[in-house]
Design a protein around this motif. Sequence first.
Motif, mmCIF file in Angstrom:
data_model
loop_
_atom_site.group_PDB
_atom_site.id
_atom_site.type_symbol
_atom_site.label_atom_id
_atom_site.label_comp_id
_atom_site.label_asym_id
_atom_site.label_seq_id
_atom_site.Cartn_x
_atom_site.Cartn_y
_atom_site.Cartn_z
ATOM 1 N N ALA A 38 -3.286 2.551 -4.544
ATOM 2 C CA ALA A 38 -4.548 3.222 -4.231
ATOM 3 C C ALA A 38 -4.619 3.615 -2.760
ATOM 4 O O ALA A 38 -5.048 4.725 -2.420
ATOM 5 C CB ALA A 38 -5.723 2.320 -4.601
ATOM 6 N N LEU A 39 -4.204 2.729 -1.860
ATOM 7 C CA LEU A 39 -4.241 3.029 -0.427
ATOM 8 C C LEU A 39 -3.289 4.170 -0.070
ATOM 9 O O LEU A 39 -3.654 5.083 0.677
ATOM 10 C CB LEU A 39 -3.879 1.778 0.378
ATOM 11 N N ALA A 44 -2.279 9.824 1.261
ATOM 12 C CA ALA A 44 -1.507 11.022 0.945
ATOM 13 C C ALA A 44 -2.425 12.182 0.590
ATOM 14 O O ALA A 44 -2.221 13.319 1.014
ATOM 15 C CB ALA A 44 -0.542 10.729 -0.209
ATOM 16 N N LYS A 45 -3.438 11.901 -0.201
ATOM 17 C CA LYS A 45 -4.371 12.955 -0.617
ATOM 18 C C LYS A 45 -5.279 13.378 0.537
ATOM 19 O O LYS A 45 -5.737 14.521 0.579
ATOM 20 C CB LYS A 45 -5.156 12.479 -1.834
ATOM 21 N N MET A 46 -5.520 12.466 1.482
ATOM 22 C CA MET A 46 -6.231 12.852 2.698
ATOM 23 C C MET A 46 -5.403 13.878 3.464
ATOM 24 O O MET A 46 -5.928 14.869 3.975
ATOM 25 C CB MET A 46 -6.470 11.609 3.573
ATOM 26 N N ALA A 47 -4.108 13.640 3.554
ATOM 27 C CA ALA A 47 -3.218 14.564 4.252
ATOM 28 C C ALA A 47 -3.201 15.933 3.587
ATOM 29 O O ALA A 47 -2.970 16.954 4.247
ATOM 30 C CB ALA A 47 -1.803 13.993 4.307
ATOM 31 N N LYS A 48 -3.470 15.964 2.294
ATOM 32 C CA LYS A 48 -3.428 17.210 1.530
ATOM 33 C C LYS A 48 -4.786 17.894 1.468
ATOM 34 O O LYS A 48 -4.888 19.041 1.009
ATOM 35 C CB LYS A 48 -2.946 16.902 0.104
ATOM 36 N N THR A 86 -4.998 16.770 -4.364
ATOM 37 C CA THR A 86 -6.062 15.805 -4.077
ATOM 38 C C THR A 86 -6.705 15.289 -5.359
ATOM 39 O O THR A 86 -7.547 14.397 -5.306
ATOM 40 C CB THR A 86 -7.163 16.447 -3.206
ATOM 41 N N LEU A 87 -6.309 15.832 -6.501
ATOM 42 C CA LEU A 87 -6.894 15.409 -7.765
ATOM 43 C C LEU A 87 -6.703 13.911 -7.974
ATOM 44 O O LEU A 87 -5.620 13.369 -7.733
ATOM 45 C CB LEU A 87 -6.254 16.180 -8.931
ATOM 46 N N GLY A 88 -7.743 13.250 -8.407
ATOM 47 C CA GLY A 88 -7.657 11.823 -8.709
ATOM 48 C C GLY A 88 -7.986 10.905 -7.560
ATOM 49 O O GLY A 88 -7.964 9.680 -7.725
ATOM 50 N N PHE A 89 -8.317 11.465 -6.383
ATOM 51 C CA PHE A 89 -8.547 10.591 -5.237
ATOM 52 C C PHE A 89 -9.748 9.678 -5.440
ATOM 53 O O PHE A 89 -9.781 8.554 -4.921
ATOM 54 C CB PHE A 89 -8.709 11.406 -3.949
ATOM 55 N N GLU A 90 -10.750 10.125 -6.199
ATOM 56 C CA GLU A 90 -11.933 9.300 -6.409
ATOM 57 C C GLU A 90 -11.587 8.023 -7.155
ATOM 58 O O GLU A 90 -12.149 6.960 -6.880
ATOM 59 C CB GLU A 90 -12.995 10.093 -7.163
ATOM 60 N N ARG A 91 -10.676 8.121 -8.093
ATOM 61 C CA ARG A 91 -10.269 6.940 -8.857
ATOM 62 C C ARG A 91 -9.635 5.900 -7.942
ATOM 63 O O ARG A 91 -9.888 4.704 -8.058
ATOM 64 C CB ARG A 91 -9.285 7.365 -9.952
ATOM 65 N N TYR A 92 -8.813 6.370 -7.021
ATOM 66 C CA TYR A 92 -8.168 5.451 -6.092
ATOM 67 C C TYR A 92 -9.175 4.868 -5.103
ATOM 68 O O TYR A 92 -9.072 3.695 -4.720
ATOM 69 C CB TYR A 92 -7.032 6.167 -5.360
ATOM 70 N N LYS A 94 -12.218 4.192 -5.739
ATOM 71 C CA LYS A 94 -12.963 3.167 -6.467
ATOM 72 C C LYS A 94 -12.159 1.860 -6.556
ATOM 73 O O LYS A 94 -12.728 0.770 -6.518
ATOM 74 C CB LYS A 94 -13.316 3.669 -7.866
ATOM 75 N N ILE A 95 -10.851 1.982 -6.660
ATOM 76 C CA ILE A 95 -9.999 0.788 -6.709
ATOM 77 C C ILE A 95 -10.069 0.030 -5.383
ATOM 78 O O ILE A 95 -10.227 -1.191 -5.344
ATOM 79 C CB ILE A 95 -8.546 1.183 -7.035
ATOM 80 N N VAL A 96 -9.955 0.779 -4.276
ATOM 81 C CA VAL A 96 -10.034 0.157 -2.951
ATOM 82 C C VAL A 96 -11.414 -0.452 -2.737
ATOM 83 O O VAL A 96 -11.540 -1.571 -2.218
ATOM 84 C CB VAL A 96 -9.729 1.195 -1.853
ATOM 85 N N ALA A 97 -12.454 0.266 -3.160
ATOM 86 C CA ALA A 97 -13.819 -0.244 -3.006
ATOM 87 C C ALA A 97 -14.009 -1.541 -3.778
ATOM 88 O O ALA A 97 -14.659 -2.480 -3.291
ATOM 89 C CB ALA A 97 -14.818 0.808 -3.492
ATOM 90 N N LYS A 98 -13.429 -1.621 -4.962
ATOM 91 C CA LYS A 98 -13.570 -2.822 -5.777
ATOM 92 C C LYS A 98 -12.819 -3.994 -5.152
ATOM 93 O O LYS A 98 -13.330 -5.117 -5.102
ATOM 94 C CB LYS A 98 -13.038 -2.561 -7.188
ATOM 95 N N TYR A 99 -11.623 -3.729 -4.639
ATOM 96 C CA TYR A 99 -10.806 -4.796 -4.056
ATOM 97 C C TYR A 99 -11.484 -5.392 -2.823
ATOM 98 O O TYR A 99 -11.471 -6.605 -2.615
ATOM 99 C CB TYR A 99 -9.431 -4.248 -3.685
ATOM 100 N N PHE A 100 -12.081 -4.527 -1.997
ATOM 101 C CA PHE A 100 -12.688 -4.968 -0.744
ATOM 102 C C PHE A 100 -14.215 -5.007 -0.821
ATOM 103 O O PHE A 100 -14.893 -4.909 0.198
ATOM 104 C CB PHE A 100 -12.272 -4.042 0.405
#
Length: 237
Positions: A38-39, A44-48, A86-92, A94-100
């Motif tokens: 996720a990170l 990567a998607k931020m770079a794109k 950048t497709l799918g970045f929201e899913r990732y 959410k994973i980071v948000a849940k972990y932290f």
Amino acid sequence: MSIWQSIFSGAAQIFGPPATVCQEGRAGPIDQTGLVVALVALGAKMAKADGQVRIEDIHAFQQVFQPQPSSETQVAKFFDLARQTTLGFERYAKIVAKYFRAKPAALEDVMDGLFHIALADGIVTEEEHAYLERVGEIFGFSDREYDRIRSSNLGVSPKNPYLILGVDEDISDKDLKRAYRRMAAANHPDRLIARGAPRELMGLANHKMAVINRAYADIMALRAGKPLKGRGLPRAS
């Protein structure tokens, strides 16, 4: 061992394509490999986000998300795959948000890292702003919290210095000092490094401290009836 070192050292296996890893809504806790995916994907998607990935973006990513030697190859492969869109970045996000979810300071560190990547070419485009705002929303930051994070990273001196300290203008001097000390302690470079942020981002940490100190000084000057002179701050390098 830092948070990031621990995370990346535990992910020395091939990740697999984005479509098959870290499914949103999965049951049970998120493991470290899932968090790494996720990170890396977020970076990567931020770079794109502005439509193209430059060498400066890649270097900025490497500064923020430093994998252990055992997982460098896997991280590089997944980065190349994730940066295609950048497709799918929201899913990732959410994973980071849940972990932290119980560590908002760590989430802010991730936001700082994403801003660092966005600023790699010297400008944050409208598309990058939209990406960052959406990630901040998913991370649970309020509008005021996000504005504070954005201001501290972009190096602007806001018209309202109370925003940087996250306090209301009618706060008492005593409570203002407490809020300032709390904010300064949470963002001190040593605390940032202790949370696992790469030492290459020490310049950003020092910059954030300068923004916080300047905001407090501005408020005290305003309360003393003194004019503010040339309070613009340079962007963090």
